[in-house]
Scaffold this motif. Structure first.
Motif, short mmCIF file in Angstrom:
data_model
loop_
_atom_site.label_atom_id
_atom_site.label_comp_id
_atom_site.label_asym_id
_atom_site.label_seq_id
_atom_site.Cartn_x
_atom_site.Cartn_y
_atom_site.Cartn_z
N GLY A 1 0.84 -1.19 0.00
CA GLY A 1 0.00 0.00 0.00
C GLY A 1 0.87 1.24 0.00
N MET A 2 0.26 2.36 0.36
CA MET A 2 0.95 3.64 0.34
C MET A 2 0.56 4.46 1.57
SD MET A 2 3.17 5.04 -1.73
CE MET A 2 2.82 4.29 -3.31
N VAL A 3 1.57 5.00 2.23
CA VAL A 3 1.35 5.94 3.32
C VAL A 3 1.56 7.34 2.77
CG1 VAL A 3 2.07 6.70 5.61
CG2 VAL A 3 2.11 4.26 5.04
N THR A 4 0.55 8.18 2.87
CA THR A 4 0.60 9.54 2.35
C THR A 4 0.69 10.51 3.53
OG1 THR A 4 -0.69 8.95 0.40
CG2 THR A 4 -0.55 11.29 0.96
N VAL A 5 1.78 11.25 3.58
CA VAL A 5 1.98 12.25 4.64
C VAL A 5 1.58 13.61 4.07
CG1 VAL A 5 3.61 13.30 6.24
CG2 VAL A 5 3.85 10.87 5.62
N MET A 6 0.68 14.29 4.75
CA MET A 6 0.14 15.55 4.29
C MET A 6 0.39 16.64 5.33
SD MET A 6 -3.55 13.90 3.21
CE MET A 6 -4.03 15.15 2.04
N GLU A 7 0.37 17.89 4.88
CA GLU A 7 0.39 18.98 5.83
C GLU A 7 -0.87 18.92 6.68
OE1 GLU A 7 2.75 20.91 6.53
OE2 GLU A 7 4.10 20.56 4.84
N PRO A 8 -0.81 19.34 7.95
CA PRO A 8 -1.97 19.21 8.83
C PRO A 8 -3.26 19.79 8.27
CG PRO A 8 -0.03 19.84 10.10
CD PRO A 8 0.37 19.88 8.66
N GLU A 9 -3.16 20.97 7.64
CA GLU A 9 -4.39 21.56 7.09
C GLU A 9 -4.92 20.76 5.90
OE1 GLU A 9 -0.73 23.83 5.63
OE2 GLU A 9 -1.52 23.04 7.51
#
Length: 312
Positions: free
Chosen positions: A192-200
């Motif tokens: 799978g894939m872990v997507t890290v995003m900015e908090p907003e």
């Protein structure tokens, strides 16, 4: 085409510590290799056939001192490496109390993810950068292993129990998720894939996901459907332990011992209620083994946990 890299990207707070340990072990191993190789070459050249050097046994005290010296040095080096590695591992073992809790259910051959608000994902995990994330995981069938190389984290996911890991992502991007334990014929496809995003950005993403009842809400409905409220509700006539404020507390048992009411204890109490009977109560609760599956156990534990959190 991505360039060839010898060191994978480090995308979590834990990755920096693991990389430091790995680099230290690499340097130490290289130094030992050079020392031993250098001594082999030096002694091979000095004591080669035909060379005019003194040969024979070393004096007894010199043999004894050298043997004691290299044995003691090796022992102290091994103890230092054990202390260093265990300190790094234990330092980040417990998740911060305010960590974002996400539930993961592994099954052949997919990762099923549940977010606190009820959003679901399959073979994907979205998390905010800079925020502690705590994963509560279990398996529905066989042993799996949740592995994200960019985070330098790997945790076995076992059927019949809950395992946990936590991380704090430090850079945005998409990072591969693997199963690192052979789990059947389609093991190589379980990723799978872990997507890290900015908090907003994560907040906006979570807001537009299809909303379902969250895990604790589903657990409350299941709690009622199974008849648990008939004994554990505050108004119940049956003398049974109250569940409000239970999670995380120390519970006295009938045998005089005490146990921490964590997720594992709650799970065992549902499946094997006579194993750890609470002091002052009769062992009258029936076992729900074979009645509820791993997904149901996650729901029930999440519901009981929410009661504890609400009571504090």
């Amino acid at each position: 085409m991505n360039p060839l890299t010898l060191w994978p990207v480090a995308a979590s707070e834990q990755a920096a510590r693991i990389d430091t340990l790995f680099a230290g072990l690499l340097v130490l191993s290289g130094a030992i290799l050079l020392l031993v190789g250098g001594l082999l070459l030096a002694f091979g050249a000095r004591y080669r056939r035909g060379s005019h050097v003194r040969r024979g046994e070393l004096p007894g005290f010199l043999r004894r001192d050298v043997e004691i010296g290299w044995t003691a040095g090796t022992l102290f080096l091994a103890l230092f490496l054990f202390w260093w590695a265990s300190t790094l591992a234990l330092r980040g073992n417990a998740a911060p109390p305010d960590a974002l809790e996400i539930h993961v259910l592994a099954k052949q051959w997919m990762w099923k993810v549940r977010h606190p608000g009820g959003a679901r994902e399959i073979d994907a995990l979205h998390v905010p950068r800079g925020e502690a994330v705590r994963l509560v995981m279990t398996a529905q069938d066989v042993i799996h292993s949740f592995y994200v190389p960019a985070f330098r984290l790997k945790q076995d996911v076992l059927p019949g129990r809950f395992t946990e890991m936590w991380f704090r992502a430090t850079r945005t991007g998409d990072y591969r998720l693997f199963c690192a334990e052979f789990c059947g014929t389609q093991h190589s496809h379980m990723g799978g894939m872990v997507t890290v995003m900015e908090p907003e950005d994560y907040t906006r993403w979570a807001a537009v996901q299809p909303r379902e009842q969250d895990l604790a809400g589903e657990g409350a409905a299941l709690f009622t459907a199974l008849g648990c409220a008939g004994c554990h509700a505050p108004s119940a006539a049956v003398h049974a332990p109250r569940l409000e404020g239970l999670y995380g507390r120390s519970v006295p048992l009938a045998d005089g011992s005490r146990v921490q009411a964590d997720a594992a204890y709650l799970r065992d109490s549902i499946l094997q209620p006579k194993r750890a009977v609470v002091a002052g109560y009769e062992p009258i609760m029936p076992s729900f083994e074979g009645v509820v599956d791993e997904a149901d156990l996650q729901r029930l534990v999440a519901y009981i946990q929410s009661l504890g959190e609400a009571a504090r």
